[in-house]
Design an enzyme around this catalytic site. Structure first.
Site, short mmCIF file in Angstrom:
data_model
loop_
_atom_site.label_atom_id
_atom_site.label_comp_id
_atom_site.label_asym_id
_atom_site.label_seq_id
_atom_site.Cartn_x
_atom_site.Cartn_y
_atom_site.Cartn_z
N ASP A 4 9.16 3.71 -9.20
CA ASP A 4 8.41 2.48 -8.95
C ASP A 4 7.88 1.98 -10.29
OD1 ASP A 4 6.25 4.26 -9.28
OD2 ASP A 4 5.60 4.11 -7.20
N GLU B 289 11.61 9.08 -7.81
CA GLU B 289 10.45 8.42 -7.19
C GLU B 289 10.17 7.09 -7.87
OE1 GLU B 289 7.08 11.12 -7.02
OE2 GLU B 289 8.35 12.80 -6.48
N HIS C 115 7.51 7.02 -12.36
CA HIS C 115 6.43 6.12 -11.94
C HIS C 115 5.94 5.39 -13.19
CE1 HIS C 115 6.16 7.82 -7.94
NE2 HIS C 115 6.07 9.03 -8.44
N ASN D 133 11.46 18.97 -10.42
CA ASN D 133 11.07 17.56 -10.36
C ASN D 133 9.72 17.36 -11.06
OD1 ASN D 133 11.63 14.90 -9.10
ND2 ASN D 133 9.78 15.30 -7.88
N GLU E 35 6.28 19.35 -10.47
CA GLU E 35 5.14 19.10 -11.37
C GLU E 35 4.47 20.35 -11.92
OE1 GLU E 35 2.53 16.45 -9.22
OE2 GLU E 35 4.08 14.95 -8.96
O1 G2I Z 1 1.52 10.41 -6.32
C1 G2I Z 1 2.78 9.83 -6.23
C2 G2I Z 1 3.84 10.87 -6.09
C3 G2I Z 1 3.92 11.71 -7.35
N1 G2I Z 1 5.00 12.68 -7.28
C4 G2I Z 1 4.99 13.55 -6.12
C5 G2I Z 1 4.88 12.74 -4.85
O2 G2I Z 1 4.79 13.61 -3.73
C6 G2I Z 1 3.69 11.80 -4.88
O3 G2I Z 1 3.67 11.10 -3.64
C7 G2I Z 1 2.40 10.76 -3.17
C8 G2I Z 1 2.54 9.99 -1.87
O4 G2I Z 1 3.24 8.81 -2.12
C9 G2I Z 1 1.15 9.66 -1.31
O5 G2I Z 1 1.30 9.10 -0.01
O6 G2I Z 1 1.67 11.93 -2.96
C10 G2I Z 1 0.32 11.64 -2.59
C11 G2I Z 1 -0.48 12.92 -2.53
O7 G2I Z 1 -0.33 13.66 -3.66
C12 G2I Z 1 0.32 10.92 -1.24
O8 G2I Z 1 -1.00 10.56 -0.93
C13 G2I Z 1 -1.46 11.03 0.28
C14 G2I Z 1 -2.97 10.93 0.28
O9 G2I Z 1 -3.48 11.77 -0.76
C15 G2I Z 1 -3.52 11.35 1.59
O10 G2I Z 1 -4.90 11.14 1.61
C16 G2I Z 1 -2.84 10.58 2.71
O11 G2I Z 1 -3.27 11.08 3.95
O12 G2I Z 1 -0.93 10.26 1.34
C17 G2I Z 1 -1.33 10.71 2.59
C18 G2I Z 1 -0.57 9.93 3.67
O13 G2I Z 1 -0.76 8.54 3.50
#
Ligand code: G2I
Length: 447
Positions: free
Chosen positions: A272, A270, A241, A204, A162
């Site tokens: 969805d 990724e 996404h 990515n 990103e």
């Molecule tokens: O935002 C969707 C994805 C976009 N591309 C990069 C990916 O790395 C990103 O994944 C998401 C995760 O699916 C989330 O799970 O990235 C988020 C953070 O940027 C993740 O969120 C985090 C929350 O911000 C935290 O508060 C939480 O503790 O997930 C953590 C675990 O549940």
């Protein structure tokens, strides 16, 4: 908003051959042959993988692990390999949760995509507070340490995630990493290559799906530049996404193909799609078909297993419902995978952007035409050169009974060679199918 998957689905078969003399890649359509019953097995039929994001804290959930083990052959750690997870304090590395995911995957014979070595987001606090050469040094050390720790265990790393800005600029996103100098991305790729020479190295990003968007063009120019200067990049990840405000673009296949034509693999990393029912299913099908139509689209990863596992669970964007039941979207993806796509015979393609000996390439795109009870029309559009030779092979008992915009010669009754005849780079034909509705195999070379 209704999604425009129609044109994605229509351009169904693409044969890309990077030029000429040095070794011809032959790409063929693989028609459905005994349908596979899982996503991974179905994807493997055309040499691809089907993956999912995995969260370490769900590995004790038996429904989750049951679906994971059954359906997927590639795994991405959803959060556990990010910079804040793996280096919470500077110089102190922490791999517990990441290892749980990697070990679980490998013990089941699955491969792992590494996500992500360098990113402006999810940096540990100490890194967020850094700037300049100290930050550059710390970032490179992070890349080197983490990629070395997992050396030999990772199929592909998202080396940089990103780094481009949204909107119309087509330029880089401002971040503390970007402010260390525009070459931070290539420096990260070089460090990753040195640390794990066997891993594919990917850039990515999201919102890079629509070919006409400035962000897509910006990333494309960077990859083109990297390839021309020998920066070690092997692949580009498209996060994918989607939702009603950001639907699957009708030119999605074009985007994937154009990046692949730069000499990199492309992967959907990724996926969805928010929604439900047949509309959601159609969109998943369109994305799957777009990947299948690009020989260098090597696999698809969905961003979670059940809707309830998603980072945006309320949008029910995944293939299994909260109880682990297969959704319509699951069946649409499985059917599309079973219907087959281009496969590539391993070859070392000549890169037209770096090889002055072979400046031309040949891409032949098949699209379906009208259908009747006894026959159907097909059309092939060639790009990359005006100097093409396309071979069209039909399966038994099919026969080509008419052609237009080409004057064919025949190798055998079911193998036709088409060349330009002054009517441009699109030609067509009618196939009398005799009950066999499979598409012909198409291969293209520069004359
Ligand atoms: O935002 C969707 C994805 C976009 N591309 C990069 C990916 O790395 C990103 O994944 C998401 C995760 O699916 C989330 O799970 O990235 C988020 C953070 O940027 C993740 O969120 C985090 C929350 O911000 C935290 O508060 C939480 O503790 O997930 C953590 C675990 O549940």
């Amino acid at each position: 908003m209704t999604l425009t998957t129609k044109s994605v689905a229509r351009v169904a078969l693409v044969s890309t051959l990077v030029a000429a003399a040095a070794g011809a890649a032959v790409l063929v359509a693989s028609p459905a042959s005994g349908a596979a019953s899982t996503l991974a097995a179905a994807a493997q039929q055309s040499g691809r993988y089907f993956g999912t994001a995995v969260a370490a804290n769900k590995l004790s959930d038996s429904t989750y692990v049951g679906i994971l083990n059954r359906e997927f052959d590639m795994v991405t750690a959803e959060n556990e390999m990010k910079m804040d997870a793996t280096e919470p304090n500077q110089g102190q590395f922490s791999y517990g949760n990441a290892d749980r995911i990697v070990n679980q995957a490998r013990s089941q014979g699955k491969r792992v995509r590494g996500h992500a070595l360098a990113w402006h987001s999810q940096q540990p606090g100490w890194m967020q507070r850094m700037e300049g050469s100290a930050l550059r040094q710390a970032m490179l050390n992070h890349v080197t340490q983490v990629a070395s720790y997992y050396r030999g265990k990772i199929y592909a790393w998202d080396v940089v995630n990103e780094a481009f800005a949204d909107g119309s600029s087509g330029g880089r996103r401002d971040s503390n990493l970007q402010r260390t100098g525009n070459d931070w991305i290539e420096a990260a790729f070089r460090a990753a290559r040195a640390a794990d020479p066997g891993a594919k190295l990917c850039y990515n990003d999201y919102n890079t799906d629509n070919w006409s968007h400035a962000k897509t063009q910006g990333v494309y120019r960077m990859v083109q530049d990297f390839k021309s200067r020998g920066v070690p990049i092997d692949c580009v990840g498209f996060q994918a996404h989607f939702n009603s405000g950001n639907p699957v673009p009708s030119n999605y296949h074009t985007t994937l193909q154009n990046f692949a034509n730069l000499g990199v693999d492309v992967q959907i990393t990724e996926l969805d799609i928010e929604g439900s029912g047949s509309s959601q299913a159609e969109q998943f099908k369109g994305v799957t078909q777009a990947c299948l139509a690009v020989a260098r689209c090597t696999g698809i990863t969905v961003w979670g297993i059940r809707d309830s596992d998603s980072w945006r669970a309320s949008g029910t964007p995944l293939l299994f419902d909260r109880n682990g039941n297969k959704k319509a979207a699951y069946n649409a993806v499985l059917d599309a995978l079973n219907a087959g796509g281009t496969t590539t015979v391993p070859t070392t393609p000549t890169d037209p952007t770096t090889d002055p000996q072979n400046p031309e390439s040949c891409t032949a795109t098949y699209s379906e035409g009208e259908k009747w009870s006894d026959r159907f029309n097909g059309q092939v559009t060639v790009s990359g050169t005006d100097n093409w030779v396309v071979t069209v092979t039909v399966g038994s008992p099919q026969r080509i009974i008419a052609t237009w915009n080409t004057s064919p010669t025949w190798e055998t009754a079911n193998v036709m060679t088409a060349r330009p005849n002054g009517n441009g780079n699109t030609f067509g034909f009618t196939i009398q199918h005799g009950g066999n509705w499979n598409w012909p195999s198409i291969s293209c070379r520069v004359a």
